[in-house]
Design a protein around this motif. Structure first.
Motif, PDB file in Angstrom:
ATOM      1  N   THR A  84      74.022  50.184  41.102  1.00 59.04           N
ATOM      2  CA  THR A  84      75.352  49.794  40.655  1.00 59.04           C
ATOM      3  C   THR A  84      75.262  48.452  39.932  1.00 59.04           C
ATOM      4  OG1 THR A  84      75.846  48.623  42.711  1.00 59.04           O
ATOM      5  CG2 THR A  84      76.426  50.961  42.619  1.00 59.04           C
ATOM      6  N   ASP A 122      82.124  50.377  37.778  1.00 62.63           N
ATOM      7  CA  ASP A 122      83.481  50.783  38.146  1.00 62.63           C
ATOM      8  C   ASP A 122      84.550  49.774  37.706  1.00 62.63           C
ATOM      9  OD1 ASP A 122      82.744  48.800  39.933  1.00 62.63           O
ATOM     10  OD2 ASP A 122      83.373  49.894  41.720  1.00 62.63           O
ATOM     11  N   ILE A 144      88.880  58.915  37.573  1.00 59.40           N
ATOM     12  CA  ILE A 144      89.721  57.825  38.070  1.00 59.40           C
ATOM     13  C   ILE A 144      89.661  57.796  39.595  1.00 59.40           C
ATOM     14  CG2 ILE A 144      92.113  57.008  38.304  1.00 59.40           C
ATOM     15  CD1 ILE A 144      91.011  56.564  35.515  1.00 59.40           C
ATOM     16  N   MET A 145      89.435  56.626  40.115  1.00 54.64           N
ATOM     17  CA  MET A 145      89.497  56.403  41.557  1.00 54.64           C
ATOM     18  C   MET A 145      90.865  55.782  41.824  1.00 54.64           C
ATOM     19  SD  MET A 145      85.576  55.061  42.121  1.00 54.64           S
ATOM     20  CE  MET A 145      85.753  53.732  40.940  1.00 54.64           C
ATOM     21  N   ARG A 146      91.747  56.582  42.368  1.00 56.38           N
ATOM     22  CA  ARG A 146      93.131  56.163  42.528  1.00 56.38           C
ATOM     23  C   ARG A 146      93.284  55.105  43.612  1.00 56.38           C
ATOM     24  NH1 ARG A 146      96.469  61.091  43.634  1.00 56.38           N
ATOM     25  NH2 ARG A 146      94.841  61.412  45.168  1.00 56.38           N
ATOM     26  N   ARG A 147      94.110  54.097  43.294  1.00 59.99           N
ATOM     27  CA  ARG A 147      94.369  52.989  44.217  1.00 59.99           C
ATOM     28  C   ARG A 147      93.058  52.482  44.826  1.00 59.99           C
ATOM     29  NH1 ARG A 147      99.681  55.463  47.157  1.00 59.99           N
ATOM     30  NH2 ARG A 147     100.914  55.638  45.263  1.00 59.99           N
ATOM     31  N   TYR A 148      92.130  52.206  43.964  1.00 56.02           N
ATOM     32  CA  TYR A 148      90.755  51.873  44.331  1.00 56.02           C
ATOM     33  C   TYR A 148      90.578  50.449  44.849  1.00 56.02           C
ATOM     34  CZ  TYR A 148      85.721  51.159  43.515  1.00 56.02           C
ATOM     35  OH  TYR A 148      84.395  50.865  43.637  1.00 56.02           O
ATOM     36  N   GLU A 149      91.295  49.507  44.230  1.00 55.72           N
ATOM     37  CA  GLU A 149      91.123  48.113  44.640  1.00 55.72           C
ATOM     38  C   GLU A 149      92.462  47.403  44.651  1.00 55.72           C
ATOM     39  OE1 GLU A 149      88.508  46.222  41.846  1.00 55.72           O
ATOM     40  OE2 GLU A 149      89.784  46.662  40.156  1.00 55.72           O
ATOM     41  N   TRP A 156      97.797  47.923  44.845  1.00 56.08           N
ATOM     42  CA  TRP A 156      96.592  48.708  44.607  1.00 56.08           C
ATOM     43  C   TRP A 156      96.536  49.152  43.161  1.00 56.08           C
ATOM     44  CZ3 TRP A 156      92.768  48.824  48.007  1.00 56.08           C
ATOM     45  CH2 TRP A 156      93.057  48.461  49.325  1.00 56.08           C
ATOM     46  N   ASP A 158      94.096  51.397  40.075  1.00 60.88           N
ATOM     47  CA  ASP A 158      93.092  52.436  39.843  1.00 60.88           C
ATOM     48  C   ASP A 158      91.821  51.837  39.252  1.00 60.88           C
ATOM     49  OD1 ASP A 158      95.017  54.243  40.665  1.00 60.88           O
ATOM     50  OD2 ASP A 158      95.450  54.983  38.649  1.00 60.88           O
ATOM     51  N   GLY A 159      90.708  52.463  39.568  1.00 56.72           N
ATOM     52  CA  GLY A 159      89.416  52.116  38.982  1.00 56.72           C
ATOM     53  C   GLY A 159      88.878  53.315  38.216  1.00 56.72           C
ATOM     54  N   LEU A 161      85.450  55.240  37.473  1.00 59.19           N
ATOM     55  CA  LEU A 161      84.033  55.389  37.779  1.00 59.19           C
ATOM     56  C   LEU A 161      83.337  55.851  36.509  1.00 59.19           C
ATOM     57  CD1 LEU A 161      81.696  55.397  39.797  1.00 59.19           C
ATOM     58  CD2 LEU A 161      82.280  57.778  40.317  1.00 59.19           C
TER      59      LEU A 161
END
Length: 176
Positions: A84, A122, A144-149, A156, A158-159, A161
């Motif tokens: 990463t 990410d 899309i990573m929803r509500r990731y950070e 929250w 989205d991120g 990936l």
């Protein structure tokens, strides 16, 4: 032991404790803090990153000064092995292709010297400049990573990936 890596415009050298004040200053700028939030004590956060044995952090040098940091970590489980990458740059050097050069240089090192076949990154889903940078190196959106950070405002976000397979690395010919 980390090695120093030479890009087209940047040098990536192992970050040292002496780099912490400038990296803390960069992380505190509103443009970087928004993406690389931290706790109440950014200096402690930077020091913790530099001391974390699971993360390899390089200072990004341009014209003989530290302008940011790039770091990598690895998933070592053989069936899921990959690396990463994370990066931040001083806003005073944004738009010069230095991020692309730094990411490409580190990606080349991770593939050629560490044998990684897959890299992931990410960015925040709304960070268009970062996404453009990573695409130039060869990273592709995965999803899309929803509500990731959680952002500094407590909500929250989205991120995105993105990944890069070794044979997709755009070697480039210089900064872009």
């Amino acid at each position: 032991m980390q090695t120093t890596l030479q890009g087209a415009s940047v040098t990536l050298r192992p970050a040292m404790d002496a780099d912490a004040p400038v990296l803390t200053r960069i992380r505190a700028t509103p443009e970087v803090y928004r993406r690389w939030r931290g706790g109440a004590d950014l200096a402690s956060d930077v020091a913790a990153d530099l001391a974390d044995p699971s993360i390899q952090t390089f200072a990004i040098e341009y014209e003989e000064r530290v302008v940011g940091a790039i770091q990598w970590g690895a998933e070592t489980e053989p069936d899921y092995r990959h690396a990463t990458i994370d990066i931040y740059l001083d806003p005073t050097v944004h738009g010069r292709g230095l991020g692309t050069d730094a990411v490409r240089t580190l990606a080349r090192h991770l593939i050629a010297d560490h044998g990684h076949h897959r890299l992931v990154i990410d960015p925040a889903a709304d960070n268009e400049a970062a996404i453009r940078c990573y695409r130039k190196v060869g990273f592709r959106p995965v999803g899309i990573m929803r509500r990731y950070e959680r952002g500094p405002d407590g909500t929250w976000h989205d991120g995105l990936l993105m990944d890069l397979l070794a044979d997709e690395l755009d070697q480039g010919s210089g900064p872009t």
